[in-house]
Write an enzyme that holds these catalytic residues in place. Sequence first.
Site, PDB file in Angstrom:
ATOM      1  N   GLN A  35       3.224  -4.228 -11.106  1.00 17.03           N
ATOM      2  CA  GLN A  35       3.039  -4.122 -12.547  1.00 17.03           C
ATOM      3  C   GLN A  35       4.356  -3.828 -13.255  1.00 17.03           C
ATOM      4  OE1 GLN A  35      -0.715  -2.422 -13.113  1.00 17.03           O
ATOM      5  NE2 GLN A  35      -0.517  -2.116 -15.298  1.00 17.03           N
TER       6      GLN A  35
ATOM      7  N   SER B 223       3.519  -1.835  -4.796  1.00 14.39           N
ATOM      8  CA  SER B 223       2.248  -1.383  -5.366  1.00 14.39           C
ATOM      9  C   SER B 223       1.223  -2.517  -5.350  1.00 14.39           C
ATOM     10  CB  SER B 223       2.489  -0.837  -6.784  1.00 14.39           C
ATOM     11  OG  SER B 223       1.323  -0.277  -7.321  1.00 14.39           O
ATOM     12  N   LEU B 224       0.840  -3.011  -6.523  1.00 15.43           N
ATOM     13  CA  LEU B 224      -0.055  -4.167  -6.615  1.00 15.43           C
ATOM     14  C   LEU B 224       0.418  -5.321  -5.738  1.00 15.43           C
ATOM     15  CD1 LEU B 224      -1.979  -6.246  -8.144  1.00 15.43           C
ATOM     16  CD2 LEU B 224      -0.088  -6.447  -9.770  1.00 15.43           C
TER      17      LEU B 224
ATOM     18  N   ARG C 176      -9.461  -2.706  -9.225  1.00 15.84           N
ATOM     19  CA  ARG C 176      -8.443  -1.664  -9.086  1.00 15.84           C
ATOM     20  C   ARG C 176      -7.860  -1.295 -10.444  1.00 15.84           C
ATOM     21  NH1 ARG C 176      -2.657  -1.831  -8.098  1.00 15.84           N
ATOM     22  NH2 ARG C 176      -1.920  -0.303  -6.565  1.00 15.84           N
TER      23      ARG C 176
ATOM     24  N   HIS D 180       0.044   6.096  -9.026  1.00 14.69           N
ATOM     25  CA  HIS D 180       0.624   6.672  -7.801  1.00 14.69           C
ATOM     26  C   HIS D 180       0.894   8.171  -7.905  1.00 14.69           C
ATOM     27  CE1 HIS D 180       0.799   2.756  -6.016  1.00 14.69           C
ATOM     28  NE2 HIS D 180       1.412   2.294  -7.092  1.00 14.69           N
TER      29      HIS D 180
ATOM     30  N   GLN E 175      -2.313   4.091  -0.904  1.00 14.78           N
ATOM     31  CA  GLN E 175      -1.226   3.910  -1.870  1.00 14.78           C
ATOM     32  C   GLN E 175      -1.622   4.314  -3.283  1.00 14.78           C
ATOM     33  OE1 GLN E 175      -1.495  -0.051  -4.108  1.00 14.78           O
ATOM     34  NE2 GLN E 175      -0.330  -0.604  -2.327  1.00 14.78           N
TER      35      GLN E 175
END
Length: 308
Positions: free
Chosen positions: A11, A91-92, A116, A200, A250
């Site tokens: 992102q 991440s994503l 998500r 996170h 994560q």
Amino acid sequence: MSKTAFLFPGQGSQFAGMGKSLAEAYPEAASVFEEADSALGFSISKLCFEGPEEALKLTENTQPALLTVSVAAHAVLRAKGVAADFVAGHSLGEYSALVAAGSLQFADAVRLVRKRGQYMQAAVPAGVGAMAALLKMPLEKLAGVLADAAEGEVVTAANLNSPDQIVIAGHAGAVSRACELAKAAGAKRAIILPVSAPFHCPLMKPAQEKLKVDLDATEFRDLIETPLVNNWQGREIRTGAEAREGLYQQVPNPVLWSDSIAFLAAQGVTRFVEVGAGGVLTGLLRNIDASLTGVKFGEAGDWEKVAT
């Protein structure tokens, strides 16, 4: 013998118009966008190609949009015979990496990241959380700064992106206090980020538990040909069970990106290809290790750089 790693962005890399030139130039990419539209029940391709930016910035839209562009770009690389020895995603981007490695079906992945995004957005009311980037923060002082800034609230490291860039997340007040304390402790800059939720960090625990149900209902295959270096531990994984657990862990834990790149370099990776929108991860490479360089492939015009 030199090795190649594909890196998949997360992102913050999104922009209106992303992926359009890929879909126009390559039928493999157009097919991925069509599959995404079908899996989601609305035109994520139109949102990628045309925006508007405000809709694209909504986390529940951003995540499937970026995933789709990355998978479309990877489909082109695969069709042209460009393969990787390792994959990793920020991440994503770890979902994109798992699709590329054959662990996760694309249709499953695009539905997972849509949920998500919804779960993450719902976990913390707007305005309650925040994220900030600390530039050139002395790492040995970080724990003390975060502890002093908390004052009963949450503020933790969210992305350890490079030695020069650490992102923190938590309650807005605690993040603001941490920014001031970080500057006093020697950070060159502290910048509040324009994000819709504090990713996170422990405030994401409600999203993590909701996502667990969906992850447990999804098939993850073993990564037989291409291993993944995960965010949660910054280490190589090869089983579907490890892939699922990594995506679960994560959500409230920091992204160990600098460690992940250092691990890849230690395995002999010298060629990095950022697969998808933007060039954030390529830009971080030199900050992590001055000897590392990368190319990006997210638009049709990028192919010449990859082919050389």
